[in-house]
Design a protein around this motif. Structure first.
Motif, mmCIF file in Angstrom:
data_model
loop_
_atom_site.group_PDB
_atom_site.id
_atom_site.type_symbol
_atom_site.label_atom_id
_atom_site.label_comp_id
_atom_site.label_asym_id
_atom_site.label_seq_id
_atom_site.Cartn_x
_atom_site.Cartn_y
_atom_site.Cartn_z
ATOM 1 N N LEU A 174 66.366 35.279 1.256
ATOM 2 C CA LEU A 174 65.812 34.117 0.567
ATOM 3 C C LEU A 174 66.356 32.794 1.075
ATOM 4 C CD1 LEU A 174 65.777 35.462 -3.113
ATOM 5 C CD2 LEU A 174 63.993 35.603 -1.353
ATOM 6 N N ALA A 175 67.579 32.786 1.566
ATOM 7 C CA ALA A 175 68.174 31.531 2.028
ATOM 8 C C ALA A 175 67.920 31.266 3.501
ATOM 9 C CB ALA A 175 69.683 31.536 1.749
ATOM 10 N N LEU A 176 68.077 32.287 4.341
ATOM 11 C CA LEU A 176 68.083 32.058 5.788
ATOM 12 C C LEU A 176 67.081 32.929 6.540
ATOM 13 C CD1 LEU A 176 71.963 31.861 6.291
ATOM 14 C CD2 LEU A 176 70.357 29.955 6.051
ATOM 15 N N GLY A 177 66.114 33.509 5.870
ATOM 16 C CA GLY A 177 65.151 34.369 6.541
ATOM 17 C C GLY A 177 64.345 33.632 7.596
ATOM 18 N N ASP A 178 64.011 34.338 8.685
ATOM 19 C CA ASP A 178 63.268 33.686 9.769
ATOM 20 C C ASP A 178 62.175 34.583 10.345
ATOM 21 O OD1 ASP A 178 65.001 35.465 10.925
ATOM 22 O OD2 ASP A 178 65.944 34.043 12.285
ATOM 23 N N ALA A 179 61.599 35.437 9.518
ATOM 24 C CA ALA A 179 60.499 36.277 10.006
ATOM 25 C C ALA A 179 59.334 35.431 10.486
ATOM 26 C CB ALA A 179 60.047 37.240 8.908
ATOM 27 N N ASP A 180 59.126 34.268 9.860
ATOM 28 C CA ASP A 180 58.033 33.395 10.282
ATOM 29 C C ASP A 180 58.267 32.867 11.698
ATOM 30 O OD1 ASP A 180 60.233 32.021 9.258
ATOM 31 O OD2 ASP A 180 59.053 30.293 8.609
ATOM 32 N N VAL A 181 59.535 32.644 12.060
ATOM 33 C CA VAL A 181 59.858 32.177 13.413
ATOM 34 C C VAL A 181 59.535 33.262 14.433
ATOM 35 C CG1 VAL A 181 61.716 31.412 14.939
ATOM 36 C CG2 VAL A 181 61.636 30.613 12.568
ATOM 37 N N PHE A 182 59.882 34.500 14.130
ATOM 38 C CA PHE A 182 59.602 35.613 15.031
ATOM 39 C C PHE A 182 58.100 35.772 15.277
ATOM 40 C CE2 PHE A 182 63.931 36.692 14.316
ATOM 41 C CZ PHE A 182 64.301 37.603 15.304
ATOM 42 N N LEU A 183 57.284 35.345 14.295
ATOM 43 C CA LEU A 183 55.834 35.489 14.410
ATOM 44 C C LEU A 183 55.150 34.173 14.763
ATOM 45 C CD1 LEU A 183 55.285 37.810 11.312
ATOM 46 C CD2 LEU A 183 55.059 38.465 13.728
ATOM 47 N N ASP A 184 55.940 33.127 15.016
ATOM 48 C CA ASP A 184 55.401 31.813 15.347
ATOM 49 C C ASP A 184 54.345 31.394 14.321
ATOM 50 O OD1 ASP A 184 55.142 29.471 16.784
ATOM 51 O OD2 ASP A 184 53.594 30.270 18.121
ATOM 52 N N ALA A 185 54.704 31.558 13.049
ATOM 53 C CA ALA A 185 53.764 31.294 11.957
ATOM 54 C C ALA A 185 54.229 30.104 11.128
ATOM 55 C CB ALA A 185 53.641 32.528 11.066
ATOM 56 N N ILE A 186 53.259 29.345 10.622
ATOM 57 C CA ILE A 186 53.540 28.255 9.688
ATOM 58 C C ILE A 186 52.815 28.597 8.395
ATOM 59 C CG2 ILE A 186 53.415 25.780 9.262
ATOM 60 C CD1 ILE A 186 53.264 25.340 12.260
ATOM 61 N N PRO A 187 53.477 29.278 7.474
ATOM 62 C CA PRO A 187 52.805 29.769 6.263
ATOM 63 C C PRO A 187 52.426 28.641 5.312
ATOM 64 C CG PRO A 187 54.849 30.968 6.718
ATOM 65 C CD PRO A 187 54.858 29.740 7.562
ATOM 66 N N ASP A 188 51.320 28.843 4.615
ATOM 67 C CA ASP A 188 50.907 27.901 3.564
ATOM 68 C C ASP A 188 51.600 28.213 2.249
ATOM 69 O OD1 ASP A 188 49.095 26.453 5.181
ATOM 70 O OD2 ASP A 188 47.597 28.031 4.935
ATOM 71 N N TYR A 189 51.921 29.482 2.033
ATOM 72 C CA TYR A 189 52.525 29.905 0.767
ATOM 73 C C TYR A 189 53.733 30.784 1.052
ATOM 74 C CZ TYR A 189 47.930 28.459 -0.907
ATOM 75 O OH TYR A 189 46.782 27.750 -1.167
ATOM 76 N N THR A 190 54.642 30.841 0.084
ATOM 77 C CA THR A 190 55.855 31.637 0.226
ATOM 78 C C THR A 190 56.001 32.572 -0.972
ATOM 79 O OG1 THR A 190 57.342 30.158 -0.991
ATOM 80 C CG2 THR A 190 56.919 29.640 1.339
#
Length: 404
Positions: A176-192
């Motif tokens: 919850l504090a330092l997760g970076d799965a979005d970085v690995f997928l080069d994604a910019i999520p709209d929702y969390t």
């Protein structure tokens, strides 16, 4: 999708509608997609949500209800219609069945009778009587310490599983504090995850999928909150609700845990069908594996779900031998992932999964083998079961354990 029956209900009578809702919500093999109190709105709900089953109660207005059943049976051929009424009049039952209802339920219906009717629908739709022909596989990926590759494994396993068109796969980033799965997928999520938790009471399967970020591999991502203060809204109880909704929506759910083993992490571990414990062949990692396995003993059934996966195997310097590690732990290693630092750095920095960036690399093949093994496609587990005689060895590895 996992084989969970998605159900929509219409009943203008508040008391019977609430009774049916409570009964449906208590069943693990169904998901209540929508409920409605007006006959005239139900066709639109069926069109928008396309549920597996539509339940129509008749007693508020028999003629309008039967006309609705007839219309739905013609316009929504993929939705099975079940009718329900307090009446046992043979003429009404015959009219209802002729209008297109698959089953007629007598109110107040028992849970066993409702489950039996839904089981018959499930058997025809999925080939199983309990709606669970392919239940969701929940894989929690934990680490013996930070930096052992849990996110790399989570993302790449998810992409490999999602590349099979028979699977629908979601990845939940629970660091919850330092997760970076979005970085690995080069994604910019709209929702969390924080957005989903805040709206969980209003979400259905369709809205949930709209809240996720879909990667080109087919993997759906639910990332950690953007702001640190948003993590406070995520509790073990709210997470259980999110996992329940994801299980009803996907055939596979991968959860990338944090390294804190907080109540939120433990709720995910308890909900998982498999727990992958990532480690390396060094003393701090193996020591933590021992500590964790001792703690897992306190939770019934948890140890049997845990599989140990060694990452960065073959690192030339500073590693304990695999044989020595097995002797220390008193159990076999489920899988080995080879050390390929250069490839993994490129994958992470480019935001591209292994199957795209380096499809022929040894680490990619090892990930494919792990995914196949988790799906039971590699002939089953070949390692021996944990040796009880070795239990004292690994307990002695942890200070104070031998004395207790």
């Amino acid at each position: 999708m996992s084989n969970v029956l998605r159900i929509a209900l219409v009943d203008p009578n508040d008391s019977t509608r609430e009774m049916l809702k409570a009964m449906l919500l208590g069943m693990d093999t169904v998901w209540l997609e929508a409920d409605c109190s007006r006959y005239e709105f139900f066709s639109d709900i069926i069109e928008q949500t396309a549920p597996d089953v539509g339940v129509v109660t008749l007693d508020s207005d028999e003629d309008r209800a039967i006309a609705l059943v007839e219309r739905l049976s013609k316009e929504a051929k993929d939705t099975v219609i079940l009718a329900a009424s307090e009446s046992t009049d043979g003429h009404l039952i015959l009219r209802t069945i002729r209008s297109g209802a698959r089953e007629f339920l007598t109110l107040p219906v028992t849970k066993d009778d409702l489950a039996a009717a839904l089981g018959r629908v499930s058997q025809q739709k999925f080939g199983t009587a309990d709606g669970g022909g392919r239940s969701c596989e929940v894989i929690a990926i934990a680490g013996a310490t930070g930096g052992v590759g849990t996110t790399s494994a989570s993302v790449n396993l998810g992409c490999i599983l999602a590349s099979d068109s028979r699977n629908s796969v979601a990845l939940l980033d629970l660091d919850l504090a330092l997760g970076d799965a979005d970085v690995f997928l080069d994604a910019i999520p709209d929702y969390t995850l924080a957005d989903v938790v805040q709206n969980i009471s209003r979400l259905d399967i369709q809205l949930l999928k709209q809240s996720l970020t879909k990667h080109s591999s087919g993997l759906y991502l639910l990332p950690r909150p953007v702001e640190l203060h948003d993590t406070a809204s995520i509790t073990d109880e709210s997470l259980r609700k999110v996992i329940g909704l994801l299980k009803a929506s996907f055939s596979h759910l991968i959860i990338d845990l944090s390294k804190t083993y907080s109540p939120v992490d433990m709720a995910a571990i308890e909900a998982a069908s498999r727990v992958i414990l990532m480690t390396q062949l060094d003393l701090p990692c193996l020591r933590n594996v021992v500590r964790l396995m001792m703690s897992f003993e306190e939770i019934e059934g948890l140890q049997s779900k845990v599989e140990i996966v060694v990452n960065r195997a073959g690192l030339e310097s500073g590693q304990i031998s695999l044989k020595k590690a097995k002797e220390t732990l008193g159990r076999e290693v489920y899988a080995l992932l080879p050390n390929d630092y250069r490839t993994m750095v490129e994958v992470r920095n480019n935001g591209v999964p292994l199957i795209t960036q380096a499809p022929k690399a040894a680490i990619t093949q090892a990930m494919r083998d792990l995914a196949a093994k988790l799906q039971g496609k590699s002939g089953g587990k070949v390692e021996a079961e944990p040796d009880k005689s070795a239990e004292s060895k690994w307990k002695k590895f942890w200070p104070g354990a031998a004395k207790s």
